[in-house]
Design a protein around this motif. Sequence first.
Motif, PDB file in Angstrom:
ATOM      1  N   LYS A   2       5.593   0.730  -2.887  1.00 32.41           N
ATOM      2  CA  LYS A   2       4.154   0.761  -3.102  1.00 32.41           C
ATOM      3  C   LYS A   2       3.478   0.249  -1.839  1.00 32.41           C
ATOM      4  O   LYS A   2       3.805  -0.825  -1.352  1.00 32.41           O
ATOM      5  CB  LYS A   2       3.763  -0.103  -4.295  1.00 32.41           C
ATOM      6  CG  LYS A   2       4.104   0.485  -5.653  1.00 32.41           C
ATOM      7  CD  LYS A   2       3.536  -0.378  -6.767  1.00 32.41           C
ATOM      8  CE  LYS A   2       3.845   0.220  -8.131  1.00 32.41           C
ATOM      9  NZ  LYS A   2       3.316  -0.609  -9.230  1.00 32.41           N
ATOM     10  N   HIS A  32      -1.757   3.012  -2.496  1.00 33.75           N
ATOM     11  CA  HIS A  32      -2.903   2.335  -3.095  1.00 33.75           C
ATOM     12  C   HIS A  32      -3.846   1.946  -1.966  1.00 33.75           C
ATOM     13  O   HIS A  32      -3.408   1.661  -0.852  1.00 33.75           O
ATOM     14  CB  HIS A  32      -2.466   1.079  -3.855  1.00 33.75           C
ATOM     15  CG  HIS A  32      -1.634   1.362  -5.066  1.00 33.75           C
ATOM     16  ND1 HIS A  32      -1.141   0.370  -5.880  1.00 33.75           N
ATOM     17  CD2 HIS A  32      -1.211   2.530  -5.609  1.00 33.75           C
ATOM     18  CE1 HIS A  32      -0.452   0.912  -6.860  1.00 33.75           C
ATOM     19  NE2 HIS A  32      -0.475   2.217  -6.720  1.00 33.75           N
ATOM     20  N   HIS A  57      -8.070  -0.331  -5.275  1.00 32.62           N
ATOM     21  CA  HIS A  57      -8.445  -1.696  -5.644  1.00 32.62           C
ATOM     22  C   HIS A  57      -9.794  -2.007  -4.991  1.00 32.62           C
ATOM     23  O   HIS A  57      -9.963  -1.819  -3.783  1.00 32.62           O
ATOM     24  CB  HIS A  57      -7.404  -2.697  -5.146  1.00 32.62           C
ATOM     25  CG  HIS A  57      -6.037  -2.478  -5.718  1.00 32.62           C
ATOM     26  ND1 HIS A  57      -5.691  -2.852  -6.992  1.00 32.62           N
ATOM     27  CD2 HIS A  57      -4.928  -1.909  -5.180  1.00 32.62           C
ATOM     28  CE1 HIS A  57      -4.430  -2.538  -7.225  1.00 32.62           C
ATOM     29  NE2 HIS A  57      -3.942  -1.966  -6.138  1.00 32.62           N
ATOM     30  N   GLU A  81       1.652  -9.176  -3.700  1.00 36.65           N
ATOM     31  CA  GLU A  81       2.645  -9.507  -4.722  1.00 36.65           C
ATOM     32  C   GLU A  81       3.099  -8.250  -5.453  1.00 36.65           C
ATOM     33  O   GLU A  81       4.240  -8.175  -5.920  1.00 36.65           O
ATOM     34  CB  GLU A  81       2.063 -10.518  -5.713  1.00 36.65           C
ATOM     35  CG  GLU A  81       1.834 -11.904  -5.128  1.00 36.65           C
ATOM     36  CD  GLU A  81       1.294 -12.874  -6.158  1.00 36.65           C
ATOM     37  OE1 GLU A  81       1.264 -12.511  -7.363  1.00 36.65           O
ATOM     38  OE2 GLU A  81       0.919 -13.996  -5.774  1.00 36.65           O
ATOM     39  N   GLY A  82       2.208  -7.269  -5.547  1.00 40.63           N
ATOM     40  CA  GLY A  82       2.552  -6.030  -6.243  1.00 40.63           C
ATOM     41  C   GLY A  82       2.772  -4.855  -5.317  1.00 40.63           C
ATOM     42  O   GLY A  82       2.808  -3.706  -5.779  1.00 40.63           O
ATOM     43  N   HIS A  83       2.879  -5.115  -4.006  1.00 35.81           N
ATOM     44  CA  HIS A  83       3.077  -4.028  -3.041  1.00 35.81           C
ATOM     45  C   HIS A  83       4.169  -4.394  -2.049  1.00 35.81           C
ATOM     46  O   HIS A  83       4.467  -5.568  -1.838  1.00 35.81           O
ATOM     47  CB  HIS A  83       1.767  -3.734  -2.290  1.00 35.81           C
ATOM     48  CG  HIS A  83       0.655  -3.254  -3.163  1.00 35.81           C
ATOM     49  ND1 HIS A  83      -0.193  -4.124  -3.830  1.00 35.81           N
ATOM     50  CD2 HIS A  83       0.255  -2.004  -3.507  1.00 35.81           C
ATOM     51  CE1 HIS A  83      -1.072  -3.423  -4.530  1.00 35.81           C
ATOM     52  NE2 HIS A  83      -0.819  -2.147  -4.359  1.00 35.81           N
ATOM     53  N   ASP A  84       4.767  -3.368  -1.457  1.00 32.17           N
ATOM     54  CA  ASP A  84       5.874  -3.578  -0.518  1.00 32.17           C
ATOM     55  C   ASP A  84       5.431  -3.510   0.938  1.00 32.17           C
ATOM     56  O   ASP A  84       6.101  -4.048   1.812  1.00 32.17           O
ATOM     57  CB  ASP A  84       6.962  -2.520  -0.758  1.00 32.17           C
ATOM     58  CG  ASP A  84       7.474  -2.556  -2.195  1.00 32.17           C
ATOM     59  OD1 ASP A  84       8.030  -3.604  -2.584  1.00 32.17           O
ATOM     60  OD2 ASP A  84       7.293  -1.562  -2.911  1.00 32.17           O
ATOM     61  N   LYS A 141       8.405  -7.701   2.804  1.00 33.37           N
ATOM     62  CA  LYS A 141       7.059  -7.140   2.843  1.00 33.37           C
ATOM     63  C   LYS A 141       6.769  -6.679   4.263  1.00 33.37           C
ATOM     64  O   LYS A 141       7.005  -7.418   5.223  1.00 33.37           O
ATOM     65  CB  LYS A 141       6.021  -8.196   2.429  1.00 33.37           C
ATOM     66  CG  LYS A 141       6.268  -8.833   1.061  1.00 33.37           C
ATOM     67  CD  LYS A 141       5.981  -7.886  -0.079  1.00 33.37           C
ATOM     68  CE  LYS A 141       6.102  -8.627  -1.418  1.00 33.37           C
ATOM     69  NZ  LYS A 141       5.853  -7.722  -2.572  1.00 33.37           N
TER      70      LYS A 141
END
Length: 309
Positions: A2, A32, A57, A81-84, A141
């Motif tokens: 992501k 995103h 977002h 935290e929700g993405h790479d 990350k």
Amino acid sequence: MKTLVLVEHEGGQLKDATLSAVTAAAKLGEVHLLVAGQGVGGVAEQAAKIAGVGKVHVADDAAYAHGLAENVAPLVAGLMEGHDAFLAPATTTGKNIAPRVAALLDVMQISDIISVESDDTFTRPIYAGNAIATVQSSDAKKVITVRGTAFDKAPREGGSGTVEAVGATGDKGLSSFVGQEVAHSERPELTSAKIIVSGGRALGSGEAFHQYIEPLADKLGAAVGASRAAVDAGYVPNDYQVGQTGKIVAPEVYIAVGISGAIQHLAGMKDSKTIVAINKDEDAPIFQVADIGLVGDLFKIVPELTEKL
């Protein structure tokens, strides 16, 4: 993977630099976007329509009104935290925010990439573009800036991303917006123009720059650029500068007038589709990259060219 892409915007309009970053992000996985600002609902709608975008977002808060990196970076770090991977255009804004995000995440930044080889491997120019480095990162990350001229722009229409509001992290109090002086021009923006006419030190003065370069640019509907030497000499403002320490451009046509072609300048424009050089020195380095070269006195050639257009 992501990916989270920073959306650059100004005056309620999404900027082209974002579209190239989206194309790069799509090579890594799900895309995103992050729209941070104040009163940015319209920008979020534009972002959701970009082809290939899954989610947008939106952080709408006074703390992000002027895009201060000290406020935007913590917001990005929280969303990671929700993405790479986090991708930002390699513009003044992107290069201001991305390093702070990398520091907050305690990872290395991969700067100015020109290709995506795999999820963890990228290429980027070094030594003013004379060599290409292949960089592999083992960080969990990824923080990346994208050279816009190396990637096609994602279509502005065709997407159907969902828009999701995210909580603001507030004003960190590390910096404040004092004011800005914006130079408005009827000409196209330098980094997105299809035709660019650039002048060099050979013009001799700011008056000559206005007399010879600008009429030609107006006839062609082109943006105006300059070499670092012309900027340092005070002929034109800094934001005209094309080159390694200026703006990286890749228009359909780049016309270099009185520019010798130092490595620093070539690094900023050699990806142009067609390069036209006008210089009285037949041994000038600019002719090594030019598709069309004209050896002669620019003070005679440019007015004649302008007149015939």
